[in-house]
Motif scaffolding. Sequence first.
Motif, PDB file in Angstrom:
ATOM      1  N   VAL A   1      29.422  25.909 -56.421  1.00 43.62           N
ATOM      2  CA  VAL A   1      29.626  27.471 -56.121  1.00 43.62           C
ATOM      3  C   VAL A   1      29.688  27.839 -54.735  1.00 43.62           C
ATOM      4  CG1 VAL A   1      29.778  29.681 -56.990  1.00 43.62           C
ATOM      5  CG2 VAL A   1      29.077  27.783 -58.495  1.00 43.62           C
ATOM      6  N   VAL A   2      30.740  28.309 -53.994  1.00 42.67           N
ATOM      7  CA  VAL A   2      30.857  28.875 -52.906  1.00 42.67           C
ATOM      8  C   VAL A   2      31.569  30.131 -52.737  1.00 42.67           C
ATOM      9  CG1 VAL A   2      31.632  28.389 -50.478  1.00 42.67           C
ATOM     10  CG2 VAL A   2      31.277  26.528 -51.840  1.00 42.67           C
ATOM     11  N   MET A   3      30.818  31.127 -52.237  1.00 41.09           N
ATOM     12  CA  MET A   3      31.074  32.528 -52.468  1.00 41.09           C
ATOM     13  C   MET A   3      31.193  32.825 -50.740  1.00 41.09           C
ATOM     14  SD  MET A   3      31.575  35.228 -54.548  1.00 41.09           S
ATOM     15  CE  MET A   3      32.301  36.646 -54.117  1.00 41.09           C
ATOM     16  N   THR A   4      32.341  33.585 -50.375  1.00 44.22           N
ATOM     17  CA  THR A   4      32.286  33.916 -48.796  1.00 44.22           C
ATOM     18  C   THR A   4      32.962  35.330 -48.801  1.00 44.22           C
ATOM     19  OG1 THR A   4      34.884  33.402 -48.207  1.00 44.22           O
ATOM     20  CG2 THR A   4      33.324  31.598 -48.376  1.00 44.22           C
ATOM     21  N   ASP A   5      32.448  35.852 -47.626  1.00 49.31           N
ATOM     22  CA  ASP A   5      32.918  37.308 -47.482  1.00 49.31           C
ATOM     23  C   ASP A   5      33.077  37.648 -46.030  1.00 49.31           C
ATOM     24  OD1 ASP A   5      33.055  40.130 -48.562  1.00 49.31           O
ATOM     25  OD2 ASP A   5      31.133  40.802 -47.289  1.00 49.31           O
ATOM     26  N   MET A   6      34.283  38.371 -45.715  1.00 49.39           N
ATOM     27  CA  MET A   6      34.679  38.518 -44.423  1.00 49.39           C
ATOM     28  C   MET A   6      33.609  39.492 -43.511  1.00 49.39           C
ATOM     29  SD  MET A   6      38.052  40.487 -42.776  1.00 49.39           S
ATOM     30  CE  MET A   6      39.150  39.228 -42.827  1.00 49.39           C
ATOM     31  N   ARG A   7      33.436  39.206 -42.633  1.00 54.48           N
ATOM     32  CA  ARG A   7      32.505  40.152 -41.562  1.00 54.48           C
ATOM     33  C   ARG A   7      33.380  41.019 -40.665  1.00 54.48           C
ATOM     34  NH1 ARG A   7      27.196  36.430 -39.817  1.00 54.48           N
ATOM     35  NH2 ARG A   7      26.481  36.042 -41.840  1.00 54.48           N
ATOM     36  N   ASN A   8      33.086  42.217 -40.425  1.00 55.76           N
ATOM     37  CA  ASN A   8      33.810  43.195 -39.429  1.00 55.76           C
ATOM     38  C   ASN A   8      35.402  43.472 -40.245  1.00 55.76           C
ATOM     39  OD1 ASN A   8      33.608  44.653 -37.072  1.00 55.76           O
ATOM     40  ND2 ASN A   8      34.869  43.218 -35.971  1.00 55.76           N
ATOM     41  N   PHE A   9      35.255  43.625 -41.431  1.00 59.44           N
ATOM     42  CA  PHE A   9      36.547  43.883 -42.172  1.00 59.44           C
ATOM     43  C   PHE A   9      36.835  45.311 -41.787  1.00 59.44           C
ATOM     44  CE2 PHE A   9      38.305  45.838 -46.060  1.00 59.44           C
ATOM     45  CZ  PHE A   9      39.600  44.953 -46.256  1.00 59.44           C
ATOM     46  N   THR A  10      35.844  46.001 -42.086  1.00 59.44           N
ATOM     47  CA  THR A  10      36.354  47.463 -41.735  1.00 59.44           C
ATOM     48  C   THR A  10      36.741  48.011 -40.318  1.00 59.44           C
ATOM     49  OG1 THR A  10      34.236  48.186 -43.234  1.00 59.44           O
ATOM     50  CG2 THR A  10      35.250  49.849 -41.810  1.00 59.44           C
ATOM     51  N   LEU A  55      36.031  33.242 -53.748  1.00 63.92           N
ATOM     52  CA  LEU A  55      34.926  32.289 -54.730  1.00 63.92           C
ATOM     53  C   LEU A  55      35.750  31.124 -55.201  1.00 63.92           C
ATOM     54  CD1 LEU A  55      32.818  32.005 -56.640  1.00 63.92           C
ATOM     55  CD2 LEU A  55      33.933  33.331 -58.305  1.00 63.92           C
ATOM     56  N   HIS A  56      35.197  29.841 -54.894  1.00 63.07           N
ATOM     57  CA  HIS A  56      35.760  28.654 -55.241  1.00 63.07           C
ATOM     58  C   HIS A  56      34.648  27.950 -55.686  1.00 63.07           C
ATOM     59  CE1 HIS A  56      34.875  26.739 -51.137  1.00 63.07           C
ATOM     60  NE2 HIS A  56      34.925  25.715 -51.806  1.00 63.07           N
ATOM     61  N   ALA A 101      28.947  32.727 -45.709  1.00 63.95           N
ATOM     62  CA  ALA A 101      29.114  31.669 -47.159  1.00 63.95           C
ATOM     63  C   ALA A 101      27.827  31.451 -47.832  1.00 63.95           C
ATOM     64  CB  ALA A 101      30.029  30.553 -46.663  1.00 63.95           C
ATOM     65  N   GLY A 102      27.817  31.630 -48.748  1.00 62.65           N
ATOM     66  CA  GLY A 102      26.563  31.139 -49.814  1.00 62.65           C
ATOM     67  C   GLY A 102      26.956  29.906 -50.787  1.00 62.65           C
ATOM     68  N   VAL A 103      26.146  29.077 -50.771  1.00 65.14           N
ATOM     69  CA  VAL A 103      26.591  27.720 -51.526  1.00 65.14           C
ATOM     70  C   VAL A 103      25.534  27.522 -52.663  1.00 65.14           C
ATOM     71  CG1 VAL A 103      27.140  25.428 -51.450  1.00 65.14           C
ATOM     72  CG2 VAL A 103      27.793  26.927 -49.543  1.00 65.14           C
ATOM     73  N   ASN A 104      25.652  27.344 -53.939  1.00 63.33           N
ATOM     74  CA  ASN A 104      24.715  26.981 -54.953  1.00 63.33           C
ATOM     75  C   ASN A 104      25.348  25.904 -55.780  1.00 63.33           C
ATOM     76  OD1 ASN A 104      22.277  27.347 -56.309  1.00 63.33           O
ATOM     77  ND2 ASN A 104      23.239  28.750 -57.712  1.00 63.33           N
ATOM     78  N   THR A 105      24.492  25.198 -56.436  1.00 65.71           N
ATOM     79  CA  THR A 105      24.618  24.422 -57.531  1.00 65.71           C
ATOM     80  C   THR A 105      24.095  24.516 -58.658  1.00 65.71           C
ATOM     81  OG1 THR A 105      24.764  22.843 -55.486  1.00 65.71           O
ATOM     82  CG2 THR A 105      24.914  21.644 -57.757  1.00 65.71           C
ATOM     83  N   GLY A 106      24.576  24.370 -59.853  1.00 60.63           N
ATOM     84  CA  GLY A 106      24.169  24.612 -61.243  1.00 60.63           C
ATOM     85  C   GLY A 106      25.157  24.639 -62.271  1.00 60.63           C
ATOM     86  N   GLU A 107      24.642  24.536 -63.434  1.00 56.34           N
ATOM     87  CA  GLU A 107      25.560  24.644 -64.516  1.00 56.34           C
ATOM     88  C   GLU A 107      26.099  25.971 -65.034  1.00 56.34           C
ATOM     89  OE1 GLU A 107      23.530  22.773 -67.976  1.00 56.34           O
ATOM     90  OE2 GLU A 107      23.309  20.845 -67.027  1.00 56.34           O
ATOM     91  N   LEU A 130      23.816  33.851 -57.961  1.00 55.25           N
ATOM     92  CA  LEU A 130      23.059  33.400 -56.887  1.00 55.25           C
ATOM     93  C   LEU A 130      23.929  33.071 -55.607  1.00 55.25           C
ATOM     94  CD1 LEU A 130      20.296  32.853 -55.865  1.00 55.25           C
ATOM     95  CD2 LEU A 130      20.330  30.627 -56.601  1.00 55.25           C
ATOM     96  N   ALA A 131      24.931  32.465 -55.730  1.00 54.52           N
ATOM     97  CA  ALA A 131      25.744  32.070 -54.546  1.00 54.52           C
ATOM     98  C   ALA A 131      26.323  33.365 -53.858  1.00 54.52           C
ATOM     99  CB  ALA A 131      27.057  31.111 -55.085  1.00 54.52           C
ATOM    100  N   ALA A 132      26.445  34.399 -54.751  1.00 48.12           N
ATOM    101  CA  ALA A 132      26.825  35.740 -54.102  1.00 48.12           C
ATOM    102  C   ALA A 132      25.780  36.371 -53.149  1.00 48.12           C
ATOM    103  CB  ALA A 132      27.361  36.520 -55.014  1.00 48.12           C
ATOM    104  N   ARG A 133      24.529  36.159 -53.650  1.00 48.80           N
ATOM    105  CA  ARG A 133      23.281  36.872 -53.262  1.00 48.80           C
ATOM    106  C   ARG A 133      23.004  36.087 -52.131  1.00 48.80           C
ATOM    107  NH1 ARG A 133      24.194  40.205 -56.520  1.00 48.80           N
ATOM    108  NH2 ARG A 133      23.136  41.203 -58.223  1.00 48.80           N
ATOM    109  N   LEU A 134      23.082  34.744 -52.044  1.00 52.92           N
ATOM    110  CA  LEU A 134      22.818  33.991 -50.870  1.00 52.92           C
ATOM    111  C   LEU A 134      23.735  34.407 -49.787  1.00 52.92           C
ATOM    112  CD1 LEU A 134      22.063  30.311 -52.282  1.00 52.92           C
ATOM    113  CD2 LEU A 134      20.342  32.157 -51.791  1.00 52.92           C
ATOM    114  N   GLU A 135      25.273  34.615 -50.131  1.00 56.26           N
ATOM    115  CA  GLU A 135      25.900  35.051 -49.164  1.00 56.26           C
ATOM    116  C   GLU A 135      25.952  36.447 -48.665  1.00 56.26           C
ATOM    117  OE1 GLU A 135      28.691  37.208 -47.234  1.00 56.26           O
ATOM    118  OE2 GLU A 135      28.350  38.045 -49.110  1.00 56.26           O
TER     119      GLU A 135
END
Length: 245
Positions: A1-10, A55-56, A101-107, A130-135
């Motif tokens: 699972v890979v979650m990303t978020d833009m920085r400086n969006f505002t 999210l991908h 970016a946050g990357v996690n592996t699981g079921e 967890l991927a979102a929390r890591l990001e």
Amino acid sequence: VVMTDMRNFTALGESYGEAGVEDFTKVMNSYMTALSIPILKNDGTLIKFIGDASLHIHGAPIDDADHAYRAVKTALEMIEAVKGFNDELAALGKPPVGMGAGVNTGEIVVGNIGAKSKFGYDVLGDPVSLAARLESQTKGYGVLMIISDNTAKLVEGKFPLWELDNIAVKGKTEPVRIFAIEQETEQHRAFLSAYYEGKWTTALKMVPLCKNASPEMEHYYDKMAERLSEGVPKVWNGYYVATSK
């Protein structure tokens, strides 16, 4: 699972103002296109864009034995893609952006999820959270990407692994070791040992030496130095308890 978020969006949005909302939309579409290219190139499945976040996943709907490797590789390439996107922004006279970016592996559950009247291909499960929390923790550690220990175990030997911390993310009681993709040094291992053992004064004194050995991790050590300067908590069990998402 890979979650990303833009920085400086505002700041980017404010540079367009209310009158430039259509142009801002075009620019955001360009950003999302830039991110989607490495995802699709590495056989990832783009689940959705959520505002300026993405999210991908890798490994579904088609099995992929190298899903963890491809996830980390894709996240690194997405970070590079943002650098190219910033060239476009510079040409427009707009402020640059970044990406965490946050990357996690699981079921997880993967499939058609939603209401009877509207559903789509989506994912559910604690590993997604967890991927979102890591990001969201990337800023606090001065890095652009954080991967979990589950992912790290699967990509060991394929990428250099730099242990950042042992952390219980917001809403969790069990800690997880987190990593960046960097080459560790002996100085850093000594720093971590002192940190985990609760010898924060010793660890703090080691920061200048560590920064000299790994200048590319300067922001990480600056963030850790801020924490260490506050003194070891009254209750310290060898891991940090996050107080924010």
